[in-house]
Design a protein around this motif. Structure first.
Motif, short mmCIF file in Angstrom:
data_model
loop_
_atom_site.label_atom_id
_atom_site.label_comp_id
_atom_site.label_asym_id
_atom_site.label_seq_id
_atom_site.Cartn_x
_atom_site.Cartn_y
_atom_site.Cartn_z
N HIS A 245 0.85 -1.20 0.00
CA HIS A 245 0.00 0.00 0.00
C HIS A 245 0.88 1.24 0.00
N ASP A 246 0.26 2.37 -0.33
CA ASP A 246 1.00 3.63 -0.32
C ASP A 246 1.54 3.93 1.08
N VAL A 247 2.72 4.52 1.11
CA VAL A 247 3.43 4.82 2.34
C VAL A 247 3.34 6.31 2.64
N ASP A 248 3.04 6.65 3.89
CA ASP A 248 3.17 8.03 4.36
C ASP A 248 4.29 8.03 5.39
N ILE A 249 5.48 8.40 4.95
CA ILE A 249 6.66 8.32 5.81
C ILE A 249 6.58 9.31 6.97
N ASN A 250 5.69 10.30 6.89
CA ASN A 250 5.57 11.29 7.95
C ASN A 250 4.79 10.78 9.16
N GLU A 251 4.13 9.64 9.03
CA GLU A 251 3.41 9.04 10.15
C GLU A 251 4.33 8.06 10.88
N TRP A 252 3.98 7.74 12.12
CA TRP A 252 4.68 6.67 12.81
C TRP A 252 4.45 5.36 12.07
N ILE A 253 5.51 4.60 11.88
CA ILE A 253 5.44 3.32 11.18
C ILE A 253 5.92 2.23 12.12
N LEU A 268 19.15 -14.76 8.91
CA LEU A 268 18.02 -14.41 8.05
C LEU A 268 16.95 -13.76 8.90
N VAL A 269 16.52 -12.57 8.50
CA VAL A 269 15.55 -11.81 9.29
C VAL A 269 14.42 -11.32 8.38
N GLU A 270 13.23 -11.17 8.97
CA GLU A 270 12.06 -10.72 8.24
C GLU A 270 11.41 -9.57 8.99
N CYS A 271 10.65 -8.76 8.26
CA CYS A 271 10.00 -7.61 8.87
C CYS A 271 8.68 -7.32 8.17
N SER A 272 7.60 -7.21 8.95
CA SER A 272 6.31 -6.72 8.45
C SER A 272 6.17 -5.28 8.90
N ILE A 273 5.76 -4.41 7.98
CA ILE A 273 5.77 -2.97 8.24
C ILE A 273 4.34 -2.45 8.14
N PHE A 274 3.84 -1.86 9.23
CA PHE A 274 2.47 -1.38 9.31
C PHE A 274 2.42 0.14 9.49
N SER A 275 1.35 0.74 8.98
CA SER A 275 1.10 2.15 9.27
C SER A 275 0.62 2.29 10.70
N GLN A 276 0.59 3.53 11.19
CA GLN A 276 0.12 3.75 12.56
C GLN A 276 -1.37 3.44 12.70
N HIS A 277 -2.08 3.32 11.56
CA HIS A 277 -3.50 2.98 11.56
C HIS A 277 -3.73 1.48 11.38
N GLY A 278 -2.65 0.69 11.27
CA GLY A 278 -2.78 -0.76 11.19
C GLY A 278 -2.76 -1.36 9.81
N LEU A 281 1.84 -2.15 5.15
CA LEU A 281 2.43 -1.36 4.07
C LEU A 281 3.41 -2.15 3.22
N ALA A 282 4.23 -2.98 3.88
CA ALA A 282 5.33 -3.63 3.16
C ALA A 282 5.88 -4.80 3.96
#
Length: 318
Positions: A245-253, A268-278, A281-282
């Motif tokens: 989804h589109d990223v808003d880098i100005n919000e807490w991620i 080996l490491v993995e990461c799920s990335i969420f917006s501050q609204h849940g 994102l990536a």
């Protein structure tokens, strides 16, 4: 000449410096020149990933955004020297566009990357929910820790770190986590607001830039290490990302990370990335070399911590 994508500028440091180095210079057809932030030992990998992503994005049809990238870090780069980003137009299909990027410094390739782009499509969708965690304003800022550190690394990061990092639980800046859990969660946001005119390409590049900063930390936790562990030697080997989804880098991620494998000096490491609204994102995945010197095995100049001869910090973070 292929025109680079515009990257807006601000005057507030250190975010201003990050935006400046993401602004590429044209160097001919599908070729660009990039420079590095001041760093102590080597080019920060997330920086080259972000610059390569923007180089590839400058060659795609309007309306197609990057949805995935896969990169290999071939050699460490010299932060004092510029480098070129050469883009190859692999495919311009009806639904997808593919580009490959080669990053050269003094004729030596330091990174190779493939990027895929897609336009918007009306299709079924599903995303998992974000984990339930304390909000960012209830978590301790890394800058509070840096200010209390009587150490060159603390002073260095306090001046140069462009993103506010807030671990949910103990950070690894000064000591190891005794729990040795193979996972961690943290919040991030830039220390100054990125201008509204910044394109989605720039927002996704900034996310790519900063995620590399913390990718190894779940592995450090698993092994009972911190960034100050004596003689720690680490180097990213490859990196992959998928944008949903589109990223808003100005919000807490929110970064939800886990270590899935440690073997033969590699993690080996993995990461799920969420917006501050849940919103998911990536995703990011990275494999890295991680070594601790043993008897008869000395650390290399790729280590972290402080150079015992000069007293200068040996690592740089976003």
């Amino acid at each position: 000449m292929t025109t680079p994508l515009p990257v807006p500028t601000i005057s507030t440091e250190p975010v201003a410096s990050v935006l400046r180095i993401l602004s590429l210079k044209e160097n001919g057809e599908d070729s660009f020149i990039a420079r590095s932030l001041p760093q102590v030992r080597r080019v920060y990998g997330g920086q080259v990933l972000a610059q390569g992503l923007l180089a590839a994005s400058a060659t795609v049809p309007e309306g197609r955004l990057p949805h995935s990238l896969h990169a290999y870090f071939v050699r460490g780069g010299d932060p004092e020297s510029p480098f070129t980003l050469d883009v190859t137009r692999v495919l311009d299909g009806r639904s997808f566009t593919n580009r490959s990027v080669s990053c050269f410094q003094d004729t030596r390739e330091i990174l190779t990357m493939s990027v895929s782009f897609q336009g918007h499509e009306a299709a079924p969708s599903y995303s998992p929910s974000a984990p339930q965690v304390p909000p960012a304003d209830e978590c301790r800022s890394a800058f509070e820790i840096f200010r209390l550190m009587d150490h060159p690394v603390g002073k260095f990061l306090g001046k140069t770190a462009a993103f506010d990092v807030r671990h949910i639980g103990q950070s690894l800046y000064t000591k190891a986590d005794p729990q040795r859990e193979p996972a961690q969660r943290l919040w991030m946001k830039p220390r100054a607001r990125v201008p509204e005119e910044a394109s989605q390409y720039v927002h996704r590049a900034l996310l790519t830039y900063v995620v590399d900063q913390v990718m190894l930390e779940p592995a450090l936790r698993t092994l009972g290490l911190s960034w100050m562990s004596p003689g720690l030697v680490a180097a990213s080997l490859d990196h992959a990302m998928w944008f949903h989804h589109d990223v808003d880098i100005n919000e807490w991620i929110l970064f939800d990370q886990r270590c899935t494998q440690i073997v033969n000096g590699r993690v080996l490491v993995e990461c799920s990335i969420f917006s501050q609204h849940g919103t998911l994102l990536a995703h990011a995945t990275q494999e890295a070399m991680l070594r601790i010197p043993s008897e008869g095995h000395k650390s290399s100049h790729w280590g972290f911590g402080v150079d015992p001869q000069s007293g200068k910090p040996m690592s740089s973070m976003a």
